[in-house]
Scaffold this motif. Structure first.
Motif, PDB file in Angstrom:
ATOM      1  N   ASN A  22      51.852  44.503  50.416  1.00  0.00           N
ATOM      2  CA  ASN A  22      51.137  43.509  51.215  1.00  0.00           C
ATOM      3  C   ASN A  22      49.657  43.849  51.349  1.00  0.00           C
ATOM      4  OD1 ASN A  22      53.420  41.924  51.762  1.00  0.00           O
ATOM      5  ND2 ASN A  22      53.998  43.214  53.514  1.00  0.00           N
ATOM      6  N   GLU A  23      49.334  45.140  51.324  1.00  0.00           N
ATOM      7  CA  GLU A  23      47.946  45.559  51.448  1.00  0.00           C
ATOM      8  C   GLU A  23      47.223  45.496  50.109  1.00  0.00           C
ATOM      9  OE1 GLU A  23      50.497  47.341  52.505  1.00  0.00           O
ATOM     10  OE2 GLU A  23      50.318  47.239  54.694  1.00  0.00           O
ATOM     11  N   MET A  24      45.898  45.375  50.189  1.00  0.00           N
ATOM     12  CA  MET A  24      45.051  45.440  49.002  1.00  0.00           C
ATOM     13  C   MET A  24      44.744  46.908  48.686  1.00  0.00           C
ATOM     14  SD  MET A  24      42.443  42.355  49.976  1.00  0.00           S
ATOM     15  CE  MET A  24      42.606  42.607  51.740  1.00  0.00           C
ATOM     16  N   ILE A  25      44.804  47.271  47.435  1.00  0.00           N
ATOM     17  CA  ILE A  25      44.572  48.653  47.018  1.00  0.00           C
ATOM     18  C   ILE A  25      43.413  48.679  46.022  1.00  0.00           C
ATOM     19  CG2 ILE A  25      45.544  50.678  45.871  1.00  0.00           C
ATOM     20  CD1 ILE A  25      48.306  49.748  46.844  1.00  0.00           C
ATOM     21  N   PHE A  26      42.429  49.540  46.296  1.00  0.00           N
ATOM     22  CA  PHE A  26      41.262  49.681  45.428  1.00  0.00           C
ATOM     23  C   PHE A  26      41.092  51.152  45.063  1.00  0.00           C
ATOM     24  CE2 PHE A  26      39.506  45.460  46.311  1.00  0.00           C
ATOM     25  CZ  PHE A  26      40.061  45.159  47.547  1.00  0.00           C
ATOM     26  N   TRP A  27      40.893  51.427  43.775  1.00  0.00           N
ATOM     27  CA  TRP A  27      40.519  52.759  43.318  1.00  0.00           C
ATOM     28  C   TRP A  27      39.135  52.642  42.709  1.00  0.00           C
ATOM     29  CZ3 TRP A  27      45.657  54.012  40.231  1.00  0.00           C
ATOM     30  CH2 TRP A  27      46.718  54.122  41.152  1.00  0.00           C
ATOM     31  N   THR A  40      47.646  42.052  44.780  1.00  0.00           N
ATOM     32  CA  THR A  40      47.372  41.460  46.091  1.00  0.00           C
ATOM     33  C   THR A  40      45.884  41.241  46.289  1.00  0.00           C
ATOM     34  OG1 THR A  40      49.307  42.619  46.978  1.00  0.00           O
ATOM     35  CG2 THR A  40      47.726  41.740  48.571  1.00  0.00           C
ATOM     36  N   ALA A  41      45.076  42.239  45.933  1.00  0.00           N
ATOM     37  CA  ALA A  41      43.625  42.133  46.072  1.00  0.00           C
ATOM     38  C   ALA A  41      43.045  41.110  45.102  1.00  0.00           C
ATOM     39  CB  ALA A  41      42.980  43.500  45.859  1.00  0.00           C
ATOM     40  N   LEU A  42      43.531  41.143  43.852  1.00  0.00           N
ATOM     41  CA  LEU A  42      43.025  40.187  42.856  1.00  0.00           C
ATOM     42  C   LEU A  42      43.295  38.748  43.282  1.00  0.00           C
ATOM     43  CD1 LEU A  42      44.078  41.967  39.529  1.00  0.00           C
ATOM     44  CD2 LEU A  42      41.750  41.688  40.401  1.00  0.00           C
ATOM     45  N   ASN A  43      44.490  38.502  43.817  1.00  0.00           N
ATOM     46  CA  ASN A  43      44.842  37.149  44.240  1.00  0.00           C
ATOM     47  C   ASN A  43      43.942  36.662  45.373  1.00  0.00           C
ATOM     48  OD1 ASN A  43      46.906  36.992  42.355  1.00  0.00           O
ATOM     49  ND2 ASN A  43      48.478  37.716  43.783  1.00  0.00           N
ATOM     50  N   LEU A  44      43.642  37.532  46.316  1.00  0.00           N
ATOM     51  CA  LEU A  44      42.778  37.136  47.426  1.00  0.00           C
ATOM     52  C   LEU A  44      41.346  36.916  46.952  1.00  0.00           C
ATOM     53  CD1 LEU A  44      42.391  36.681  50.488  1.00  0.00           C
ATOM     54  CD2 LEU A  44      41.857  39.110  50.679  1.00  0.00           C
ATOM     55  N   LEU A  45      40.842  37.836  46.129  1.00  0.00           N
ATOM     56  CA  LEU A  45      39.466  37.735  45.655  1.00  0.00           C
ATOM     57  C   LEU A  45      39.259  36.572  44.689  1.00  0.00           C
ATOM     58  CD1 LEU A  45      38.786  41.533  45.037  1.00  0.00           C
ATOM     59  CD2 LEU A  45      37.660  40.119  46.758  1.00  0.00           C
ATOM     60  N   VAL A  96      36.077  36.976  53.691  1.00  0.00           N
ATOM     61  CA  VAL A  96      37.283  37.356  54.437  1.00  0.00           C
ATOM     62  C   VAL A  96      37.037  38.713  55.091  1.00  0.00           C
ATOM     63  CG1 VAL A  96      39.700  38.070  54.265  1.00  0.00           C
ATOM     64  CG2 VAL A  96      38.907  36.084  52.986  1.00  0.00           C
ATOM     65  N   PRO A  97      37.227  38.829  56.411  1.00  0.00           N
ATOM     66  CA  PRO A  97      37.089  40.140  57.063  1.00  0.00           C
ATOM     67  C   PRO A  97      38.305  41.014  56.780  1.00  0.00           C
ATOM     68  CG  PRO A  97      37.773  38.502  58.663  1.00  0.00           C
ATOM     69  CD  PRO A  97      37.555  37.760  57.370  1.00  0.00           C
ATOM     70  N   VAL A  98      38.077  42.288  56.527  1.00  0.00           N
ATOM     71  CA  VAL A  98      39.171  43.224  56.243  1.00  0.00           C
ATOM     72  C   VAL A  98      38.946  44.517  57.008  1.00  0.00           C
ATOM     73  CG1 VAL A  98      39.613  42.297  53.937  1.00  0.00           C
ATOM     74  CG2 VAL A  98      38.015  44.200  54.209  1.00  0.00           C
ATOM     75  N   GLU A  99      40.030  45.251  57.188  1.00  0.00           N
ATOM     76  CA  GLU A  99      39.966  46.602  57.728  1.00  0.00           C
ATOM     77  C   GLU A  99      40.613  47.529  56.710  1.00  0.00           C
ATOM     78  OE1 GLU A  99      40.416  47.726  62.103  1.00  0.00           O
ATOM     79  OE2 GLU A  99      42.387  48.249  61.302  1.00  0.00           O
ATOM     80  N   SER A 100      39.971  48.650  56.414  1.00  0.00           N
ATOM     81  CA  SER A 100      40.466  49.524  55.351  1.00  0.00           C
ATOM     82  C   SER A 100      40.505  50.971  55.806  1.00  0.00           C
ATOM     83  CB  SER A 100      39.586  49.408  54.098  1.00  0.00           C
ATOM     84  OG  SER A 100      38.292  49.905  54.357  1.00  0.00           O
ATOM     85  N   ILE A 101      41.449  51.697  55.208  1.00  0.00           N
ATOM     86  CA  ILE A 101      41.513  53.148  55.367  1.00  0.00           C
ATOM     87  C   ILE A 101      41.038  53.755  54.049  1.00  0.00           C
ATOM     88  CG2 ILE A 101      42.996  55.128  55.811  1.00  0.00           C
ATOM     89  CD1 ILE A 101      44.891  53.289  57.290  1.00  0.00           C
ATOM     90  N   ASN A 102      39.989  54.555  54.109  1.00  0.00           N
ATOM     91  CA  ASN A 102      39.370  55.106  52.911  1.00  0.00           C
ATOM     92  C   ASN A 102      39.610  56.612  52.819  1.00  0.00           C
ATOM     93  OD1 ASN A 102      37.406  52.718  51.935  1.00  0.00           O
ATOM     94  ND2 ASN A 102      37.420  52.798  54.162  1.00  0.00           N
ATOM     95  N   ASN A 103      40.069  57.055  51.655  1.00  0.00           N
ATOM     96  CA  ASN A 103      40.267  58.475  51.377  1.00  0.00           C
ATOM     97  C   ASN A 103      39.695  58.774  49.998  1.00  0.00           C
ATOM     98  OD1 ASN A 103      42.305  59.599  53.575  1.00  0.00           O
ATOM     99  ND2 ASN A 103      42.987  57.551  53.033  1.00  0.00           N
ATOM    100  N   SER A 104      39.453  60.040  49.730  1.00  0.00           N
ATOM    101  CA  SER A 104      38.985  60.424  48.396  1.00  0.00           C
ATOM    102  C   SER A 104      39.868  61.530  47.838  1.00  0.00           C
ATOM    103  CB  SER A 104      37.527  60.881  48.437  1.00  0.00           C
ATOM    104  OG  SER A 104      37.383  62.054  49.198  1.00  0.00           O
ATOM    105  N   ILE A 105      39.950  61.572  46.524  1.00  0.00           N
ATOM    106  CA  ILE A 105      40.748  62.584  45.846  1.00  0.00           C
ATOM    107  C   ILE A 105      39.964  63.087  44.638  1.00  0.00           C
ATOM    108  CG2 ILE A 105      41.963  60.818  44.493  1.00  0.00           C
ATOM    109  CD1 ILE A 105      44.410  62.646  44.520  1.00  0.00           C
ATOM    110  N   ASN A 106      40.040  64.381  44.381  1.00  0.00           N
ATOM    111  CA  ASN A 106      39.331  64.989  43.262  1.00  0.00           C
ATOM    112  C   ASN A 106      40.352  65.337  42.184  1.00  0.00           C
ATOM    113  OD1 ASN A 106      37.932  66.793  41.474  1.00  0.00           O
ATOM    114  ND2 ASN A 106      36.431  67.149  43.112  1.00  0.00           N
ATOM    115  N   ALA A 115      41.078  53.147  48.620  1.00  0.00           N
ATOM    116  CA  ALA A 115      40.993  52.311  49.831  1.00  0.00           C
ATOM    117  C   ALA A 115      42.227  51.426  49.943  1.00  0.00           C
ATOM    118  CB  ALA A 115      39.735  51.462  49.799  1.00  0.00           C
ATOM    119  N   LEU A 116      42.819  51.414  51.132  1.00  0.00           N
ATOM    120  CA  LEU A 116      43.959  50.554  51.442  1.00  0.00           C
ATOM    121  C   LEU A 116      43.468  49.560  52.489  1.00  0.00           C
ATOM    122  CD1 LEU A 116      47.073  50.344  50.817  1.00  0.00           C
ATOM    123  CD2 LEU A 116      47.415  51.610  52.943  1.00  0.00           C
TER     124      LEU A 116
END
Length: 465
Positions: A22-27, A40-45, A96-106, A115-116
């Protein structure tokens, strides 16, 4: 189950799960390019997977610059993750307003931001006004997420970068007891920002005390602020407890402080300097530790030059400064503010009036709103109770002379870049073109000094002096 899952099956299961979430996922890679966006993200955008390969993060986020990515990275490196609100720009031009949780990985030396995100349009409609103090107690760590919950309850609605920077700055100012001066045009919501500071402070358990300095005579203001004893003047038939006494251990909000007479200014200065005052008609010295938050829509520096406002009082009040941006500089927030007010009215009156059309929204986002949020909310109420077919039509109430005046001040065709340049110049002028340091434009705008200098160069902003 003893059956081993092959790496190929793992990949298929992971892809299916991610694309049906259900959430949008971005890398996103370190250069700001997308490595992956789920369905999900592509459909909304409204973009295809091929389209997205040509875009960067700054192409789909309003009020976002490439150098903001490093600021986000610094926050993630410090705290491990970061909750943020933003405004997505869709392919069709809507937002569209969104709220996201952002993390980074090496991974093998390559830093990837994960980002979720979720659509929060429905969240912004919902009202949750109960137990503000409990919400603050349950969020003692003052995370950004609690900031948004509290701001929604105070009708501080929006996801524009200007508003988010203002709230973050206000929250930093909240814990101490120093005076705060809030500048902004009429109708921008200065009192709501004052309440936001108070409710994030250690004084939140006591009610903030408010006085509008523009609505009373000098004698009445002195009586309200300091109190009076019986017989202090004609009509003083009883003792009155002053607001400085009532605001002890709390906050005293002085709205329209620029309207105070020089005599009252001198009396206010004494309280700020010594924490002492006397009631009208009494020689008894009283003490107060009330925190002062003052607000004005006037240029106090100019008033000092005209000798209608005390310079020493301005120095005392302007220890911490907040500038509330006008609504014309937050055009991305107009839709969210309108939807929020409409939701309030539908819940209260159960008329179930529908949202405006896309054309109506577009006209409103181009309008200057000289009365700011107060004008927008009044406009929604007028259209709501005048609705005939069950839909909200507001553009007919945007009077031609007001609209023309708005467009002459800020053209409707002004781009986001031009709006940003306009507001930065306005803040710089207010700070006498001081970029860094305490009270400088960078501090007011909530950005690093080097970031602001870089942005000024990019926007072609030079010091006229």
């Amino acid at each position: 189950m003893n059956q081993d899952i092959t790496s190929e099956l793992w990949a298929q299961l992971a892809k299916f799960t991610i694309n049906h979430a259900n959430e949008m996922i971005f890398w996103v890679n370190d250069a700001g390019h997308f490595l992956f966006i789920n369905a999900t993200a592509l459909n909304l955008l409204g973009y295809s997977s091929e389209d997205i390969k040509k875009l960067k993060v700054s192409d789909i986020l309003a009020d976002y610059e490439d150098n903001d990515r490093q600021d986000l990275r610094n926050v993630i490196d410090t705290h491990g993750s970061h909750i943020a609100r933003a405004t997505l720009l869709l392919k069709n031009g809507s937002t569209v307003p969104v709220e996201s949780i952002n993390n980074s990985i090496n991974i093998d030396g390559q830093v990837i931001n994960c980002a979720l995100a979720r659509d929060i349009r429905e969240d912004l409609k919902a009202e949750s006004r109960h137990r503000i103090q409990r919400a603050i107690l349950e969020n003692e760590n003052r995370q950004l997420k609690s900031t948004y919950h509290l701001s929604d309850q105070l009708n501080i609605i929006g996801t524009s970068r200007l508003l988010i920077n203002l709230l973050e700055r206000a929250k930093r100012f909240a814990p101490n007891d120093r005076p705060v001066l809030i500048n902004g045009e009429s109708g921008v919501g200065k009192e709501s920002i004052a309440k936001f500071v108070h409710l994030n402070s250690p004084r939140f358990e006591k009610t903030m005390v408010t006085l509008n300095c523009a609505t009373l005579t000098e004698n009445d203001i002195i009586s309200h602020l300091f109190g009076h004893v019986k017989g202090a003047y004609t009509g003083a038939v009883d003792n009155r407890i002053g607001l400085f006494t009532l605001a002890n251990d709390s906050t005293l909000f002085l709205d329209e402080v620029g309207e105070l007479s020089l005599n009252v200014q001198a009396m206010l200065l004494r309280v700020l300097q010594e924490g002492q005052f006397s009631s009208m008609g009494s020689n008894e010295v009283q003490h107060t530790n009330a925190r002062i938050i003052a607000a004005t829509n006037r240029d106090l520096e100019e008033m000092v030059r005209q000798k209608t406002f005390r310079r020493d009082l301005l120095y005392r009040l302007n220890v911490l400064c907040l500038v509330v941006p006008p609504l014309r500089d937050r055009s991305n927030d107009v839709r969210q503010l309108l939807d929020y007010k409409l939701s309030q009215l539908n819940q209260k009156y159960a008329m179930n009036v529908a949202k405006p059309s896309a054309d109506e929204y577009a006209k409103l986002e181009q309008y200057n709103f000289p009365g700011n949020i107060r004008e927008l909310f009044n406009l929604v109420e007028r259209g709501y109770f005048s609705s005939i077919d069950g839909s909200l039509k507001l553009s007919e109430y945007l009077l031609a002379d007001q609209y023309s005046e708005a467009n002459s001040a800020l053209p409707a065709t002004m781009t986001l870049r031009e709006h940003e340049a306009y507001y930065i110049r306005k803040v710089l002028a207010q700070c006498n073109w001081q970029v860094g340091g305490t009270g400088g434009a960078a501090e007011i705008l909530g950005v690093n000094r080097t970031t602001l200098i870089s942005k000024m160069k990019k926007l072609g902003i030079d010091n006229p002096g």
